[in-house]
Design an enzyme around this catalytic site. Structure first.
Site, PDB file in Angstrom:
ATOM      1  N   LYS A 185       0.834  -1.207   0.000  1.00 30.81           N
ATOM      2  CA  LYS A 185       0.000   0.000   0.000  1.00 30.81           C
ATOM      3  C   LYS A 185       0.875   1.267   0.000  1.00 30.81           C
ATOM      4  O   LYS A 185       2.085   1.172  -0.115  1.00 30.81           O
ATOM      5  CB  LYS A 185      -0.979  -0.047   1.172  1.00 30.81           C
ATOM      6  CG  LYS A 185      -1.611  -1.432   1.398  1.00 30.81           C
ATOM      7  CD  LYS A 185      -2.407  -1.964   0.179  1.00 30.81           C
ATOM      8  CE  LYS A 185      -2.758  -3.437   0.337  1.00 30.81           C
ATOM      9  NZ  LYS A 185      -4.079  -3.732   0.760  1.00 30.81           N
TER      10      LYS A 185
HETATM   11  C1  LIG Z   1      -4.851  -4.933   1.268  1.00 30.60           C
HETATM   12  C2  LIG Z   1      -6.294  -4.775   1.389  1.00 30.60           C
HETATM   13  C3  LIG Z   1      -6.988  -5.018   2.576  1.00 30.60           C
HETATM   14  C4  LIG Z   1      -6.349  -5.656   3.782  1.00 30.60           C
HETATM   15  O1  LIG Z   1      -5.214  -5.072   4.254  1.00 30.60           O
HETATM   16  P1  LIG Z   1      -4.123  -5.950   5.052  1.00 30.60           P
HETATM   17  O2  LIG Z   1      -3.330  -4.895   5.741  1.00 30.60           O
HETATM   18  O3  LIG Z   1      -3.338  -6.691   4.025  1.00 30.60           O
HETATM   19  O4  LIG Z   1      -4.831  -6.843   5.995  1.00 30.60           O
HETATM   20  C5  LIG Z   1      -8.332  -4.738   2.640  1.00 30.60           C
HETATM   21  N1  LIG Z   1      -8.986  -4.265   1.574  1.00 30.60           N
HETATM   22  C6  LIG Z   1      -8.372  -4.040   0.395  1.00 30.60           C
HETATM   23  C7  LIG Z   1      -9.152  -3.491  -0.737  1.00 30.60           C
HETATM   24  C8  LIG Z   1      -7.004  -4.298   0.260  1.00 30.60           C
HETATM   25  O5  LIG Z   1      -6.422  -4.095  -0.910  1.00 30.60           O
END
Ligand SMILES: *Cc1c(COP(=O)(O)O)cnc(C)c1O
Length: 436
Positions: free
Chosen positions: A224
């Protein structure tokens, strides 16, 4: 001529020769635009420097890795929460261990459970579906549109009296059409949970995503915008939702620093789990948050240069963007109308040594075998309701989503791409586009 000068001169000629759009694509035996592959990397970690190092050493030297107490008074996670709330223009923020954990906190805060239905896009990350299941509620998938986000026009026909919330997931840096989603939610009295995991720092009509709905969540995992490897956050303007999320993430308790922030405790203890963020993560995320606008600015400038560099190609149609100013610039995607043309584009770009791909980072949930099979404990509440028993996932439930994802292809952008890199992307697309 000196050797170095000669090499420089021939390189310049070679670069110039790669310029004309009528040059033979590498896939047909021409010279590739690049001699080494170009591929986007992880955004946040490329910006790690002495700031993150100092934050980590603070925690280490203080011997205070736990957010609530220790050898010294810890402050990193709380400070991160204060600055995160300010950046996202919400009253409250809660740091947690992951985006998935943040989703579970948000659903618990909204009091979603057995018998309730939650709307989510058919194309998103596993976490969205799984968090709804773990809450004991029923996930109802809705098709995406050409923004790759949930299609507002398709939401209403999936609403029932049991629908409690709409998950507006801002996918791959592109904000949802919040005006339409909020209008539908208001009309039907359902809550809006914004999942900003893939769009940390994106905005819509000048305001950060996550600040529009009843509650918003973010992921701070490696893939992210900013990251401590793992991490997540919940934001809201509602002190009761904040308290419920905080209690859920901390075994039901609501600690003094959060009580002070909320002004009071308004909710009784109830069940919860442990999703507390540690101080090392809090420190790194504090340093990363302070770089967020720099990271986004660089990515947006690179994406804009690609859009500008290929916008005049005949018939070119991009992924739709409800607010082009607010998107992160995660990628630039083109509609090739058919899968065959899109596949030709991807193969031709690969030959030019410029990575291109179909939309990624998510899955078409209704096509996953375990989802089609509704694989949970046989008495799990999610599928016990009449609608839960009758709901059919599967490819037949999302033909439009599958069609969109096979005909769009594009390049992912990196904030650290140089002008040369961005120029190469433009050059490669201009070179292969006429042939596909
Ligand atoms: C990555 C992601 C999550 C979850 O995040 P994590 O930190 O990996 O648990 C939730 N929703 C979306 C759309 C994502 O891309």
């Amino acid at each position: 001529m000196k050797r170095r000068k000669f090499v420089a001169a021939t390189a310049a000629v070679a670069t110039a020769a790669a310029g004309p759009p009528d040059e033979k694509p590498a896939i047909d035996g021409g010279t590739p635009v690049r001699s080494t592959p170009l591929r986007a990397g992880y955004w946040g970690t490329q910006f790690y420097d002495e700031k993150e190092r100092a934050e980590l050493l603070d925690v280490l030297d203080a011997q205070s890795p736990f957010r609530w107490y220790g050898a010294k008074t810890p402050a990193k996670v709380l400070q991160f929460e204060k600055e995160f709330a300010a950046r996202m223009q919400t009253k409250f923020a809660l740091g947690v261990t992951s985006g998935t954990a943040a989703l579970q906190c948000a659903l618990a805060a909204l009091n979603i459970g057995p018998g309730d239905e939650v709307i989510l896009p058919a194309w998103t990350w596993h976490s969205c579906f799984n968090a709804i299941i773990l809450a004991g509620a029923l996930p109802v998938c809705v098709e995406i549109d050409e923004s790759f986000n949930i299609d507002p026009a398709a939401i209403e026909r999936h609403l029932t009296p049991q629908t409690k919330a709409i998950m507006a997931v801002h996918l791959q840096g592109n904000p949802c059409d919040m005006t339409r989603i909020l209008a539908i939610a208001k009309k039907h009295g359902v809550r809006v949970l914004e999942d900003c995991a893939q769009s940390v720092g994106a905005s819509y009509q000048g305001r950060p995503v996550g600040s529009f709905g009843d509650i918003g969540i973010y992921s701070l995992q490696l893939n992210k915008t900013i990251t401590a490897g793992e991490g997540g956050a919940v934001v809201t303007n509602d002190p009761v939702l904040f308290e419920r999320a905080a209690r859920f993430h901390d075994l039901g308790g609501f600690r003094a620093p959060h009580q002070q922030w909320a002004g009071a405790a308004r909710v009784d203890w109830y069940f919860g789990t442990n999703f507390r963020m540690n101080e090392f993560s809090g420190g790194v995320l504090l340093a990363q948050l302070r770089k967020l606008d720099r990271i986004i600015g660089a990515a947006q400038a690179n994406a804009r240069a690609v859009y500008d560099g290929i916008g005049d190609l005949p018939g070119v149609k991009f992924r739709s963007r409800p607010d082009p100013q607010g998107e992160l610039g995660t990628g630039v995607f083109i509609d090739f109308a058919t899968k065959a043309r899109c596949d030709r584009f991807l193969a031709a770009m690969k030959a030019e040594n410029v990575a291109a791909s179909k939309p990624g980072g998510s899955v078409v949930l209704p096509t996953l075998p375990h989802i089609m099979a509704k694989a949970t404990h046989p008495n799990w509440p999610s599928f016990q309701s009449a609608r839960g028993r009758s709901i059919q996932y599967g490819p037949g439930s999302c033909p439009h989503t599958l069609d969109i994802l096979q005909r769009f292809g594009g390049v992912l952008i990196d904030p650290k791409f140089t002008r040369q890199d961005v120029g190469d992307i433009v050059k490669a697309i201009r070179k292969v586009y006429p042939a596909v």
